[in-house]
Design a protein around this motif. Structure first.
Motif, PDB file in Angstrom:
ATOM      1  N   ASP A 111     -15.964 -10.865   3.777  1.00 52.16           N
ATOM      2  CA  ASP A 111     -16.476  -9.521   4.031  1.00 52.16           C
ATOM      3  C   ASP A 111     -15.616  -8.774   5.049  1.00 52.16           C
ATOM      4  N   LEU A 112     -14.300  -8.771   4.795  1.00 48.41           N
ATOM      5  CA  LEU A 112     -13.351  -8.120   5.697  1.00 48.41           C
ATOM      6  C   LEU A 112     -12.629  -6.980   4.978  1.00 48.41           C
ATOM      7  N   LYS A 113     -11.987  -6.142   5.763  1.00 48.79           N
ATOM      8  CA  LYS A 113     -11.204  -5.045   5.213  1.00 48.79           C
ATOM      9  C   LYS A 113      -9.731  -5.436   5.140  1.00 48.79           C
ATOM     10  N   VAL A 114      -9.044  -4.966   4.099  1.00 49.09           N
ATOM     11  CA  VAL A 114      -7.588  -5.039   4.053  1.00 49.09           C
ATOM     12  C   VAL A 114      -7.085  -3.742   4.685  1.00 49.09           C
ATOM     13  N   LEU A 115      -6.520  -3.847   5.869  1.00 44.16           N
ATOM     14  CA  LEU A 115      -6.140  -2.667   6.639  1.00 44.16           C
ATOM     15  C   LEU A 115      -4.812  -2.077   6.200  1.00 44.16           C
ATOM     16  N   ALA A 116      -3.909  -2.927   5.698  1.00 43.61           N
ATOM     17  CA  ALA A 116      -2.588  -2.433   5.326  1.00 43.61           C
ATOM     18  C   ALA A 116      -1.864  -3.460   4.474  1.00 43.61           C
ATOM     19  N   LYS A 117      -0.939  -2.942   3.650  1.00 41.70           N
ATOM     20  CA  LYS A 117      -0.019  -3.791   2.890  1.00 41.70           C
ATOM     21  C   LYS A 117       1.389  -3.279   3.154  1.00 41.70           C
ATOM     22  N   LEU A 118       2.149  -4.078   3.905  1.00 38.77           N
ATOM     23  CA  LEU A 118       3.508  -3.679   4.270  1.00 38.77           C
ATOM     24  C   LEU A 118       4.505  -4.153   3.226  1.00 38.77           C
ATOM     25  N   PRO A 119       5.424  -3.293   2.822  1.00 44.74           N
ATOM     26  CA  PRO A 119       6.435  -3.714   1.846  1.00 44.74           C
ATOM     27  C   PRO A 119       7.533  -4.538   2.504  1.00 44.74           C
ATOM     28  N   LEU A 120       8.242  -5.277   1.689  1.00 42.90           N
ATOM     29  CA  LEU A 120       9.454  -5.963   2.142  1.00 42.90           C
ATOM     30  C   LEU A 120      10.588  -4.952   2.000  1.00 42.90           C
ATOM     31  N   THR A 121      11.031  -4.398   3.126  1.00 44.22           N
ATOM     32  CA  THR A 121      11.992  -3.307   3.079  1.00 44.22           C
ATOM     33  C   THR A 121      13.076  -3.493   4.133  1.00 44.22           C
ATOM     34  N   PRO A 122      14.317  -3.172   3.809  1.00 44.06           N
ATOM     35  CA  PRO A 122      15.403  -3.296   4.793  1.00 44.06           C
ATOM     36  C   PRO A 122      15.189  -2.413   6.019  1.00 44.06           C
ATOM     37  N   HIS A 123      14.446  -1.317   5.854  1.00 41.53           N
ATOM     38  CA  HIS A 123      14.224  -0.392   6.972  1.00 41.53           C
ATOM     39  C   HIS A 123      13.534  -1.087   8.137  1.00 41.53           C
ATOM     40  N   LEU A 124      12.445  -1.795   7.859  1.00 39.77           N
ATOM     41  CA  LEU A 124      11.693  -2.450   8.926  1.00 39.77           C
ATOM     42  C   LEU A 124      12.504  -3.568   9.578  1.00 39.77           C
ATOM     43  N   ALA A 125      13.204  -4.348   8.764  1.00 38.78           N
ATOM     44  CA  ALA A 125      14.028  -5.417   9.319  1.00 38.78           C
ATOM     45  C   ALA A 125      15.140  -4.855  10.191  1.00 38.78           C
ATOM     46  N   SER A 126      15.737  -3.761   9.761  1.00 42.14           N
ATOM     47  CA  SER A 126      16.866  -3.172  10.480  1.00 42.14           C
ATOM     48  C   SER A 126      16.458  -2.625  11.835  1.00 42.14           C
ATOM     49  N   ILE A 127      15.339  -1.902  11.898  1.00 43.53           N
ATOM     50  CA  ILE A 127      14.952  -1.283  13.170  1.00 43.53           C
ATOM     51  C   ILE A 127      14.541  -2.338  14.196  1.00 43.53           C
ATOM     52  N   CYS A 128      13.968  -3.457  13.726  1.00 45.37           N
ATOM     53  CA  CYS A 128      13.600  -4.531  14.664  1.00 45.37           C
ATOM     54  C   CYS A 128      14.844  -5.246  15.172  1.00 45.37           C
ATOM     55  N   ASP A 129      15.773  -5.546  14.267  1.00 53.77           N
ATOM     56  CA  ASP A 129      17.011  -6.217  14.664  1.00 53.77           C
ATOM     57  C   ASP A 129      17.842  -5.343  15.600  1.00 53.77           C
ATOM     58  N   SER A 130      17.752  -4.028  15.430  1.00 55.55           N
ATOM     59  CA  SER A 130      18.540  -3.092  16.243  1.00 55.55           C
ATOM     60  C   SER A 130      17.827  -2.688  17.532  1.00 55.55           C
ATOM     61  N   GLY A 131      16.586  -3.144  17.722  1.00 54.75           N
ATOM     62  CA  GLY A 131      15.848  -2.827  18.944  1.00 54.75           C
ATOM     63  C   GLY A 131      15.316  -1.416  18.996  1.00 54.75           C
ATOM     64  N   VAL A 132      15.092  -0.816  17.828  1.00 57.36           N
ATOM     65  CA  VAL A 132      14.602   0.572  17.806  1.00 57.36           C
ATOM     66  C   VAL A 132      13.341   0.680  16.956  1.00 57.36           C
ATOM     67  N   VAL A 133      12.427  -0.268  17.113  1.00 55.97           N
ATOM     68  CA  VAL A 133      11.194  -0.249  16.328  1.00 55.97           C
ATOM     69  C   VAL A 133      10.382   1.009  16.591  1.00 55.97           C
ATOM     70  N   GLU A 134      10.589   1.634  17.745  1.00 59.48           N
ATOM     71  CA  GLU A 134       9.843   2.857  18.069  1.00 59.48           C
ATOM     72  C   GLU A 134      10.267   4.043  17.200  1.00 59.48           C
ATOM     73  N   LEU A 135      11.336   3.882  16.425  1.00 67.41           N
ATOM     74  CA  LEU A 135      11.800   4.956  15.550  1.00 67.41           C
ATOM     75  C   LEU A 135      11.331   4.772  14.110  1.00 67.41           C
ATOM     76  N   PHE A 136      10.444   3.805  13.864  1.00 67.57           N
ATOM     77  CA  PHE A 136      10.102   3.494  12.476  1.00 67.57           C
ATOM     78  C   PHE A 136       9.402   4.680  11.796  1.00 67.57           C
ATOM     79  N   GLU A 137       9.628   4.761  10.490  1.00 69.10           N
ATOM     80  CA  GLU A 137       9.021   5.810   9.671  1.00 69.10           C
ATOM     81  C   GLU A 137       8.215   5.163   8.559  1.00 69.10           C
ATOM     82  N   GLY A 138       7.059   5.715   8.276  1.00 74.04           N
ATOM     83  CA  GLY A 138       6.207   5.166   7.223  1.00 74.04           C
ATOM     84  C   GLY A 138       4.744   5.274   7.608  1.00 74.04           C
ATOM     85  N   ASP A 139       3.880   5.362   6.595  1.00 74.62           N
ATOM     86  CA  ASP A 139       2.449   5.519   6.855  1.00 74.62           C
ATOM     87  C   ASP A 139       1.646   4.279   6.488  1.00 74.62           C
TER      88      ASP A 139
END
Length: 275
Positions: free
Chosen positions: A234-262
């Motif tokens: 009886d829980l909610k699914v809050l989000a489904k994140l895609p496997l995308t180079p964008h998210l991996a890149s911003i974390c590896d580059s130390g700029v996660v605060e610049l991420f884009e996406g809803d």
């Protein structure tokens, strides 16, 4: 209800039935001000728990809340790298001061205390759990609206210590789509229920890959079981994140605060509306 006269974390006995869980709750530093605390957990490693923690902190900061992160994954800290933090935490006789990210998110991690980021932490469980507890009791957190605790995977010493020592307002469970993960997610969910910690919902990372040409979603790990688990508990699914180079890149580059996406907006809405 009887009381124990020893350290229950190391005695090896099951004392939980004889003590009120509230007895274990630790007070934060007397100069700290923390309103809401959310734990981010997973049943196994490598599912993107630190990514989810980072994105949630960034989103709440964008909504003009003061946010903070405790990196409780002592043996595998990754939060400072995702935020591009290379400096070290300071302190004085009053307490320890967290490091601020570029947008002002307060962060405390073992890597902010080690001389070198690559130095391994070769400590036994009770010592690691004690350090996490100190991140709560000895660090001076300034007027925090939402604190996120990035916990190590599994149901061992550190998650247990966090559940018992820090007054969590809720947890978010992170999973990936593989069939095996459904079993370990259930373990994390059942542990939270045993400890009477509210579960805000589930986040599925690496949920799909989206074709850049036709926008079709491809389930490269097979069919997801997250909805089935959500219904069972009886829980909610809050989000489904895609496997995308964008998210991996911003974390590896130390700029996660610049991420884009809803993708995480729904999860942020749930957190923002916590009473």
């Amino acid at each position: 209800m009887s009381e124990c006269s020893h350290n229950c974390e190391t005695c090896g006995e099951n004392c939980s039935e004889r003590q009120n869980p509230a007895d274990f709750i630790e007070k934060p530093h007397e100069l700290s001000s923390i309103k809401k605390v959310i734990g981010v957990v997973s049943g196994k490693g490598g599912v993107g728990k630190s990514l989810v923690t980072s994105l949630l902190a960034v989103l709440m900061k964008r909504r003009e809340y003061n946010t903070a992160i405790i990196d409780a994954d002592i043996t595998g800290p990754s939060i400072p790298k995702a935020f591009g933090i290379t400096g070290k935490a300071g302190g004085d006789e009053t307490g320890i001061y967290p490091v601020r990210s570029k947008t002002g998110i307060e962060i405390m991690s073992i890597n902010l205390l080690l001389e070198n980021d690559t130095d391994p932490v070769v400590w036994r469980g009770p010592i690691i759990a004690g350090v996490v507890k100190q991140f709560w009791t000895d660090v001076i957190w300034n007027d925090v609206d939402f604190m996120f605790v990035d916990m190590p995977p599994g149901t061992g010493d550190v998650p247990l210590t966090v559940f018992q020592s820090i007054p969590l307002d809720g947890i978010i469970v992170v999973a990936s789509p593989q069939e095996l993960v459904s079993m370990v997610v259930e373990k994390a969910v059942k542990m939270a229920k045993m400890m009477n910690i509210p579960i805000l919902g589930l986040v599925e990372n690496m949920s799909y890959v989206q074709c850049p040409d036709c926008a079709k979603k491809i389930n490269i790990f097979g069919e997801s079981h997250i909805e089935q688990i959500a219904r069972e508990f009886d829980l909610k699914v809050l989000a489904k994140l895609p496997l995308t180079p964008h998210l991996a890149s911003i974390c590896d580059s130390g700029v996660v605060e610049l991420f884009e996406g809803d993708w995480m907006d729904g999860a942020a809405d749930v957190i923002e509306n916590l009473e």
